[in-house]
Design a protein around this motif. Structure first.
Motif, PDB file in Angstrom:
ATOM      1  N   GLY A  27     -49.921  43.049  38.690  1.00  0.00           N
ATOM      2  CA  GLY A  27     -49.913  44.030  39.772  1.00  0.00           C
ATOM      3  C   GLY A  27     -51.018  45.063  39.644  1.00  0.00           C
ATOM      4  N   LYS A  28     -52.073  44.752  38.896  1.00  0.00           N
ATOM      5  CA  LYS A  28     -53.161  45.713  38.662  1.00  0.00           C
ATOM      6  C   LYS A  28     -53.849  46.122  39.964  1.00  0.00           C
ATOM      7  CE  LYS A  28     -55.086  42.827  35.849  1.00  0.00           C
ATOM      8  NZ  LYS A  28     -54.050  41.776  35.921  1.00  0.00           N
ATOM      9  N   SER A  29     -54.183  45.149  40.795  1.00  0.00           N
ATOM     10  CA  SER A  29     -54.858  45.458  42.062  1.00  0.00           C
ATOM     11  C   SER A  29     -53.951  46.241  43.000  1.00  0.00           C
ATOM     12  CB  SER A  29     -55.334  44.166  42.736  1.00  0.00           C
ATOM     13  OG  SER A  29     -56.308  43.530  41.932  1.00  0.00           O
ATOM     14  N   THR A  30     -52.684  45.886  43.055  1.00  0.00           N
ATOM     15  CA  THR A  30     -51.725  46.622  43.886  1.00  0.00           C
ATOM     16  C   THR A  30     -51.636  48.068  43.423  1.00  0.00           C
ATOM     17  OG1 THR A  30     -50.464  44.593  44.270  1.00  0.00           O
ATOM     18  CG2 THR A  30     -49.341  46.686  44.710  1.00  0.00           C
ATOM     19  N   LEU A  31     -51.615  48.270  42.097  1.00  0.00           N
ATOM     20  CA  LEU A  31     -51.544  49.631  41.562  1.00  0.00           C
ATOM     21  C   LEU A  31     -52.801  50.424  41.901  1.00  0.00           C
ATOM     22  CD1 LEU A  31     -50.150  51.841  39.945  1.00  0.00           C
ATOM     23  CD2 LEU A  31     -51.133  50.821  37.865  1.00  0.00           C
ATOM     24  N   VAL A  32     -53.969  49.831  41.735  1.00  0.00           N
ATOM     25  CA  VAL A  32     -55.217  50.535  42.059  1.00  0.00           C
ATOM     26  C   VAL A  32     -55.239  50.894  43.543  1.00  0.00           C
ATOM     27  CG1 VAL A  32     -57.736  50.301  42.241  1.00  0.00           C
ATOM     28  CG2 VAL A  32     -56.554  49.635  40.134  1.00  0.00           C
ATOM     29  N   ASN A  33     -54.834  49.963  44.395  1.00  0.00           N
ATOM     30  CA  ASN A  33     -54.786  50.264  45.830  1.00  0.00           C
ATOM     31  C   ASN A  33     -53.814  51.405  46.121  1.00  0.00           C
ATOM     32  OD1 ASN A  33     -56.634  48.241  46.350  1.00  0.00           O
ATOM     33  ND2 ASN A  33     -55.113  46.762  47.039  1.00  0.00           N
ATOM     34  N   SER A 175     -43.123  50.945  40.364  1.00  0.00           N
ATOM     35  CA  SER A 175     -43.247  49.834  41.293  1.00  0.00           C
ATOM     36  C   SER A 175     -44.515  50.105  42.090  1.00  0.00           C
ATOM     37  CB  SER A 175     -42.045  49.738  42.228  1.00  0.00           C
ATOM     38  OG  SER A 175     -42.324  48.778  43.239  1.00  0.00           O
ATOM     39  N   ALA A 176     -45.571  49.380  41.766  1.00  0.00           N
ATOM     40  CA  ALA A 176     -46.837  49.580  42.472  1.00  0.00           C
ATOM     41  C   ALA A 176     -46.684  49.234  43.953  1.00  0.00           C
ATOM     42  CB  ALA A 176     -47.937  48.731  41.842  1.00  0.00           C
ATOM     43  N   LEU A 177     -45.806  48.289  44.262  1.00  0.00           N
ATOM     44  CA  LEU A 177     -45.616  47.866  45.645  1.00  0.00           C
ATOM     45  C   LEU A 177     -44.934  48.937  46.488  1.00  0.00           C
ATOM     46  CD1 LEU A 177     -46.089  45.528  47.590  1.00  0.00           C
ATOM     47  CD2 LEU A 177     -43.859  44.627  46.919  1.00  0.00           C
TER      48      LEU A 177
END
Length: 189
Positions: A27-33, A175-177
């Motif tokens: 979930g790295k990209s989701t977190l950065v976004n 929860s990055a989402l």
């Protein structure tokens, strides 16, 4: 020399780099976004979509944080794999702070019968990352991701086990989402 309002304002500002590392699909990209408030990284279910570090900027108060979304760290098999993993570790070495993002649900599932081969690979990749951090005596921030719907006692037990490895300075459950816990992590960064 007298201070002008401009020099006073500049001296109160802070900036730094924060690298987000972890196994593929943690979930790295989701977190950065989520942290930047815009889509700077591609988010898909496909493994290894991020092949080189992607940077995004998050601003909180008087601080600017350059977030580095790194490729997933896994056991490389080909030259491209080795280059992506080296790029991820390079992004971590150049950062002021490193966040190790772990897919908590996948890690728990890997320990039980319901775990898929992908869950087990993710857990193995996480163990490899931890071993590398231990070998280099690097302290990082642990972020347990994808906590939605997980039992609190299960999360606390996982957090304790991981913290006892000695590589984490602190732990965040996020929860990055959905964004749960992300503001606390951003404030810390």
């Amino acid at each position: 020399m007298t201070e002008t309002p401009e020099t006073t304002e500049i001296s109160n500002q802070h900036a730094g780099f924060a690298a987000i590392i972890g196994a593929p699909n943690a979930g790295k990209s989701t977190l950065v976004n989520r942290l930047t408030g815009s889509k700077v990284s591609i988010v898909t279910q496909k493994v290894q979509t991020t092949r080189f570090p992607v940077r995004g900027i998050a601003i909180k108060g008087d601080a600017q944080i350059v977030l580095v979304d790194t490729p997933g760290i896994f056991t490389p098999r080909r030259r491209l794999d080795r280059a992506m993993v080296a790029s991820a570790w390079g992004g971590a070495q150049d950062a002021d702070v490193v966040v190790h993002l772990i897919d908590a649900q996948s890690h728990i599932d890997a320990e039980g019968r319901e775990g898929t081969p992908a869950d087990r690979r993710s857990a193995e990749d996480t163990e490899t990352i931890i071993a590398n951090l231990q070998a280099t005596d690097t302290k990082v921030i642990l972020a347990l991701n994808k906590i939605d719907g997980m039992r609190r006692d299960t999360l606390l037990a996982l957090s304790q086990r991981l913290f006892e490895t000695g590589v984490y300075s602190e732990v965040f459950m996020i929860s990055a989402l959905s964004g749960d816990g992300v503001d606390d992590l951003l404030t810390r960064l």
